[in-house]
Design an enzyme around this catalytic site. Structure first.
Site, PDB file in Angstrom:
ATOM      1  CG  ASP A 443      -8.809 -12.513   0.875  1.00 55.56           C
ATOM      2  OD1 ASP A 443      -9.651 -11.843   0.257  1.00 55.56           O
ATOM      3  OD2 ASP A 443      -7.583 -12.335   0.773  1.00 55.56           O
ATOM      4  CD  GLU A 446     -13.973 -11.850  -3.892  1.00 53.11           C
ATOM      5  OE1 GLU A 446     -13.841 -11.215  -2.832  1.00 53.11           O
ATOM      6  OE2 GLU A 446     -13.131 -12.664  -4.290  1.00 53.11           O
ATOM      7  CG  ASP A 566      -6.585  -6.546  -2.611  1.00 51.66           C
ATOM      8  OD1 ASP A 566      -6.548  -6.773  -1.390  1.00 51.66           O
ATOM      9  OD2 ASP A 566      -6.524  -7.440  -3.469  1.00 51.66           O
TER      10      ASP A 566
END
Length: 924
Positions: A443, A446, A566
């Protein structure tokens, strides 16, 4: 886990769009284009040309004087057009990360030969060009259609090609009736089909997926173009292989790329069907990863399972509620102070955790935990110590770049460095020895940073304080704007508000291995981490790795699954989830799904009912919720539990089919979940459809997506469709139509198309036990037809082997066939490598044949050439007449029936043939 970046308000987003999409400079003032000065054939079968700038301008920097053009038909259906600086090597996506052919290196002598070539023809694609100004076009040989054309005139909304160090621009004209799909990742509120004048920015960002039409976690600069030419559909795709940030402006009749670095590296794949396109595209970028069987089961997660007892209770509660569950997940609750590869021995004591894992592993369940890339800066932390000793972090001015994520101050590993890949694999090994996990969830890659700029750890105060949500920056930071990499001349529409490219991420002037700038490699971070994680898991387990990654890039599907980040517990997020899922199938990442019931805030009971009725048919099916949201496991509401038993019950019966689709995805790139136009590309009404989807070629899901509805208006392409929950119900349409279908709260409409053979099993609460149950075949013919033909397939293997293929002695593949004609129904199979299926003892116990014309029971049943006595073999034969929800109501002579045979004992691993005669009224 929650995104630290807040939702952009409607007003600020509108302002940002006005700013970003109001052109400050027209293309003709930015650059004056290039002229072609030579072109000749290269030794590798391609063509090399040289381009010279016509007139320099200084807007966004000075034009590069001389460019090198390389054109090659790499396959019969793939054309590459590569344009770069002729004298200096420029940044490109590393060839070791994304293996592909390399063009001739820049910097060689510039050719002086005359231009005698005017087009470069391949089997299906033709590259043509003009010299002055240089423009090019790609055409389809079979129908003469122009697929891509950079030429412009005074009426064009775009100008000439521009190539500067930090600004590249190129455009193509498009026909008005072209339907475009792709250019992600973003949450497309208006559906899967691209909408003119919406923003399409590609730059990986930790921006919550609830933000619409902005750059999200992944970068996929590829689009599929579907056109109907004279009643015949043609699809192709265009990839711009470039990792730099970019804005793509789609105006309906044109498309313009504005890129802040790298090269133009275009790939055109010819199709002509949508399935051909993804086959050709994934043959370039890498086939989707093989998935273990258990990963197709249902997954449960939550950020906020504070201790092991809560996790144990969740597993037991699912079993008590008789809701299927295969995988239980931990967000960072299991960690010691949010630090990677650690265990909190107070809330997750190792001895008790190992005992729990031993119990669920014996049941066939699996356990997956989260991992973030940021490594806590902590001198007593072994992972940090080993990382520093191996010098694996991204640097800024010679020191590890400091950021803040959940552990507080962190450094980020540089996955472009081979030493980092080895260190990361060793840390995975060490953690697996501590806790025998079955996969990893990567997770925040990015990469996400709670701070911006150049930061230091504050003196005299604790950071983070331990109070509040934890994503507030507590480092001492100052903006970095002193270089052109931190403050490029052209501002992409980052995060939907034209944010600086280093906002809440790594400073873009920071350096990776071998001097690679973060400015160029930013959108590759999650991809490079995924590759390192895949290598690490495979080396320690010797099994098929399962990785779930939030950030993705071109080729990520070769290694990982993806969830859409999300999202929100709203009806809009439910609808958007379908479009995002379908887009990722086109991107070559077929194992994809959204957080069922929404990540935050808490969904309503009605919404959660409807969401599991969709999510049960996502390729990746997981319920996940926010730390601050109330509990929303599927058993928390009685009505949701009922919907879950219904929808997931069907999923678990369909697992053999889903696994076969996963095999097809691995072999050909074919998406598991598909837009309807993949199977019905001649039916133009489905080109923009985003409220229904297919699993494979023929299983259609038509869910309720709006509050308070007990009916769904579903679009049915031409043909016969049979309801999977009541196979006597049929929808028949000759030309296609919308049909109002009953959809009470606990009910989802799932229909199977004609000419299909669907393999199923009896289901169960865990995929391991569902796999041991007898098989059944559902065979569909056009309703009432006197003649028909159906096919299906089945792939089976030892699902945790690293490979997913035939020839290893641990797999079986079966082709199924069926026909009806002259009052006789026939079905047969052709088995490849049946030994594995035979070793498992799998049998086909039931056959259901739908759409047969006739009445009365089946007779003269034969299996493998031998007559079968119903009494002797205890075979039950039954028939039921179909009722038509739509179609054929007035055509009484075309009544059709469903015939079922139960009690069969046909081995899956052996060829079989079976036939019977229909009742006398069905004879022709």
């Amino acid at each position: 886990m929650a995104s630290p970046k807040t939702v952009v308000s409607s007003l600020s987003l509108l302002v940002a769009l006005i700013i970003c999409f109001s052109p400050v400079h027209s293309s003709n003032t930015i650059g004056k284009g290039y002229r072609l000065i030579s072109v000749e054939e290269s030794p590798d079968g391609g063509f090399i040309g040289y381009l010279q700038v016509k007139q320099k301008t200084n807007i966004y920097g000075s034009d590069i004087t001389t460019l090198r053009l390389f054109v090659k038909h790499e396959t019969d259906n793939r054309l590459r057009v590569h344009i770069t600086d002729a004298k200096k090597q420029r940044w490109e996506v590393p060839y070791n990360l994304l293996p592909r052919e390399q063009p001739p290196r820049a910097g060689k002598a510039i050719g002086k030969s005359p231009t005698t070539v005017h087009e470069i023809s391949g089997s299906e694609l033709i590259f043509s060009f003009t010299k002055d100004p240089f423009t090019f076009a790609v055409k389809r040989r079979s129908n003469g259609q122009t697929l891509f054309n950079t030429s412009s005139d005074s009426n064009s909304p775009f100008g000439q090609m521009v190539f500067k160090d930090q600004y590249l621009e190129i455009s193509t004209s498009l026909p008005k009736d072209a339907s475009l799909y792709g250019l992600g990742e973003n949450s497309q509120a208006k559906g899967i089909k691209l909408v003119p004048n919406e923003p399409y920015t590609l730059y990986t960002e930790d921006v919550s997926a609830i933000n619409l039409n902005t750059d999200l976690y992944g970068s996929h600069p590829v689009y599929m173009d579907l056109r109907n030419v004279g009643g015949k559909p043609y699809a192709h795709a265009v990839l711009l292989l470039n990792s730099n940030g970019m804005d793509v402006f789609y105006r309906g009749t044109s498309l313009t790329y504005k890129v802040i670095g790298g090269v133009f590296d275009f790939y055109f794949v010819a199709g002509p069907s949508p399935l051909d396109v993804v086959d050709q595209y994934t043959s370039l970028i890498g086939r989707p990863a093989p998935m273990p069987y258990w990963s197709l089961g249902f997954h449960q997660c939550r950020w906020g399972y504070h201790n092991l007892s809560v996790v144990e209770d969740v597993v037991d509660s699912y079993k008590k509620a008789k809701i299927p569950l295969d995988v239980i997940w931990n967000d960072d609750d299991h960690m010691d102070a949010h630090k990677d590869f650690t265990l909190n021995n107070i809330s997750y004591p190792r001895a008790k955790l190992l005992k729990f894992l031993d119990r669920i592993h014996k049941m066939g369940m699996k356990y997956i935990v989260i991992n973030d890339p940021g490594i806590g800066v902590n001198a007593s932390y072994g992972v940090y110590q080993r990382a520093m000793a191996n010098d694996v972090f991204i640097k800024y001015e010679g020191k590890p770049f400091l950021a803040q994520v959940w552990p507080g101050p962190v450094y980020f590993p540089d996955f472009l460095n081979p030493k980092t890949v080895a260190w990361w694999g060793d840390e995975i090994r060490r953690f697996h020895e501590l806790v025998p996990i079955d996969g990893l969830w990567i997770d925040m890659n990015e990469v996400s940073n709670f701070c911006s700029g150049l930061c230091t750890i504050p003196k005299g105060k604790q950071c983070p304080s331990g109070e509040g949500p934890g994503w507030i920056c507590c480092l001492d930071c100052k903006n970095i704007t002193k270089t052109r990499w931190d403050d490029p001349p052209y501002k992409i529409n980052a995060t939907g508000v034209t944010a600086p490219v280093g906002f809440k991420t790594i400073a873009t002037s920071a350096l990776h291995y071998n001097g690679v700038r973060e400015y160029d490699a930013h959108s590759l971070y999650g991809f490079s981490e995924t590759i390192a994680t895949h290598k690490g898991l495979q080396s320690i387990q010797g099994k098929r790795p399962f990785i779930l990654s939030r950030s993705t890039f071109i080729g990520s599907g070769r290694y990982a699954a993806h969830w859409t980040g999300d999202n929100k517990g709203t009806w809009q997020s439910l609808r958007v989830s379908i479009s995002t899922m379908l887009n990722f199938g086109i991107f070559g990442v077929p194992m994809v799904g959204s957080d069922i019931c929404g990540f935050y805030p808490q969904p309503t009971e009605e919404l959660c009912n409807r969401w599991i009725e969709v999510g049960a048919f996502y390729p990746f099916s997981r319920d996940h919720a926010n730390y601050y949201s109330p509990r929303q496991e599927l058993y928390q509401w009685d009505t949701v539990a009922k919907s879950a038993r219904n929808a997931l019950g069907m999923r678990y019966k369909l697992l053999p089919y889903l696994y076969t689709l996963s095999y097809e995805a691995h072999m050909t790139g074919a998406p598991v979940a598909r837009p309807l136009f993949f199977s019905f590309s001649e039916y133009t009404k489905c080109y923009g459809l985003s409220t229904q989807f297919l699993l494979g070629s023929s299983l259609m899901i038509s869910p309720v997506l709006k509050k308070g509805r007990t009916q769904v208006k579903a679009l049915f392409p031409p043909g016969s469709w049979y309801h999977m929950f009541d196979m006597t119900q049929a929808v028949v349409t000759k030309t296609g139509k919308r049909v109002a279908l009953p959809a009470p709260l606990n009910f989802v409409n799932v229909h199977l198309y004609q000419n299909t053979i669907l393999p199923m099993q009896q289901g169960g609460l865990i995929s391991k036990e569902a796999r041991t149950t007898p098989f059944s075949l559902v065979i569909t013919f056009p309703a009432g037809a006197t003649e028909g033909y159906a096919t299906g397939k089945l792939y089976l293997d030892e699902d945790e082997l690293p490979g997913m293929k035939l020839g290893n002695g641990q797999s079986t593949y079966v082709d199924f066939y069926a026909s009806v004609g002259n009052g006789t129904v026939k079905m047969w199979s052709q088995v490849k490598e049946g030994k594995f299926a035979l070793s498992k003892g799998w049998v086909i116990e039931k056959v259901s044949v739908l759409g047969l014309r006739g009445a009365g029971p089946a007779s003269e049943i034969e299996v493998n050439g031998s007559p079968i006595s119903n009494e002797a073999k205890k075979i039950e034969v039954s028939s039921k007449e179909h009722t038509y929800v739509a179609g054929l109501e007035e055509e009484g002579e075309n009544k059709s029936v469903m015939v079922e045979l139960k009690g069969l004992e046909m081995m899956v691993g052996k060829d079989f043939n079976m036939s019977w005669k229909m009742g006398i009224n069905g004879a022709n």
